[in-house]
Design an enzyme around this catalytic site. Structure first.
Site, PDB file in Angstrom:
ATOM      1  N   ASP A   7       0.870  -1.162   0.000  1.00  0.00           N
ATOM      2  CA  ASP A   7       0.000   0.000   0.000  1.00  0.00           C
ATOM      3  C   ASP A   7       0.917   1.225   0.000  1.00  0.00           C
ATOM      4  O   ASP A   7       2.125   1.106   0.230  1.00  0.00           O
ATOM      5  CB  ASP A   7      -0.882  -0.027   1.253  1.00  0.00           C
ATOM      6  CG  ASP A   7      -1.778   1.183   1.370  1.00  0.00           C
ATOM      7  OD1 ASP A   7      -2.316   1.636   0.345  1.00  0.00           O
ATOM      8  OD2 ASP A   7      -1.935   1.689   2.496  1.00  0.00           O
ATOM      9  N   ASP A   9      -0.113   4.972   1.231  1.00  0.00           N
ATOM     10  CA  ASP A   9      -0.313   5.856   2.380  1.00  0.00           C
ATOM     11  C   ASP A   9      -0.175   5.075   3.678  1.00  0.00           C
ATOM     12  O   ASP A   9      -0.898   4.106   3.918  1.00  0.00           O
ATOM     13  CB  ASP A   9      -1.696   6.507   2.310  1.00  0.00           C
ATOM     14  CG  ASP A   9      -1.794   7.516   1.175  1.00  0.00           C
ATOM     15  OD1 ASP A   9      -0.987   8.453   1.153  1.00  0.00           O
ATOM     16  OD2 ASP A   9      -2.669   7.350   0.302  1.00  0.00           O
TER      17      ASP A   9
END
Length: 214
Positions: A7, A9
């Site tokens: 991922d 963020d």
């Protein structure tokens, strides 16, 4: 492990404090406060369309309106975050170790392509990833596993051969549904919270040994 999927963020860069600032300012501009609890519940790990629907609760937004509103907030985020952007500690060294070991890599983020490009270019990490996926390259956002399933398909690996790094509960549900092993990164949630849902929990990438994941 033949592939590591990240991922963005809260995993590649600890952006969430700055997303919080940007969302709070954007909510305030539109007459609605945003508490820490609401950030975790309605914002963290969620697609912008769902977030702006919460902000403009009671209004029916077209896809075009939702994207426009989300883009306004993301431009504000990039402006706020640009002077402060750094990778999660230890990440560049860990990515270099993955490359030396011949492990394939991908990013699967619910963020818009502008944010993905911003982070990759500011941190100089683009060349470390074989595949980059953002919100417009999938039809269903997390917690649907589509983005991680597509990343594994493009990398040519199975779920059993993959490890996914996530920080949010929404993202972890997507990673779990994709069938991969999950490493929780304790930027958004505590170690204790992540231990209940992830296979391995790390605070950051400092000193992370590949053998722990193989």
């Amino acid at each position: 492990m033949l592939a590591a999927i990240f991922d963005m963020d809260g995993v590649i860069a600890d952006t969430n404090p700055y997303h919080t600032i940007a969302w709070r300012e954007y909510y305030q501009r539109n007459g609605k406060p945003l508490s820490d609890a609401d950030f975790v519940r309605y914002v963290s790990g969620n697609h912008n369309r769902a977030i702006v629907q919460h902000l403009f609760d009671g209004q029916t937004l077209t896809d075009e309106e939702a994207y426009r509103l989300g883009d306004e907030k993301e431009a504000l985020f990039r402006e706020i975050y640009a002077p402060h952007i750094v990778p999660v500690p230890g990440l560049p060294d860990f990515l270099r170790a993955l490359k030396r070991a011949g492990i394939k890599t991908a990013v699967g983020t619910s963020a818009p392509v502008e944010n993905l490009d911003f982070v990759m270019e500011k941190l100089g990490l683009r060349d470390y990833f074989d595949v980059l996926l953002h919100e417009k390259l999938v039809s269903r956002p997390k917690p649907d596993p589509e983005i991680y399933q597509r990343a594994m398909h493009l990398l040519g690996v199975s779920p059993e051969e993959s490890v996914i790094f996530e920080d949010s509960m929404t993202g972890i549900r997507a990673a779990r549904a994709a069938g991969a092993r999950v490493v929780g990164v304790a930027t958004t949630h505590t170690v204790e919270e992540l231990q209940a849902v992830a296979d391995v929990v790390i605070r950051d990438f400092e000193g992370l040994n590949l053998e722990k994941l193989l």
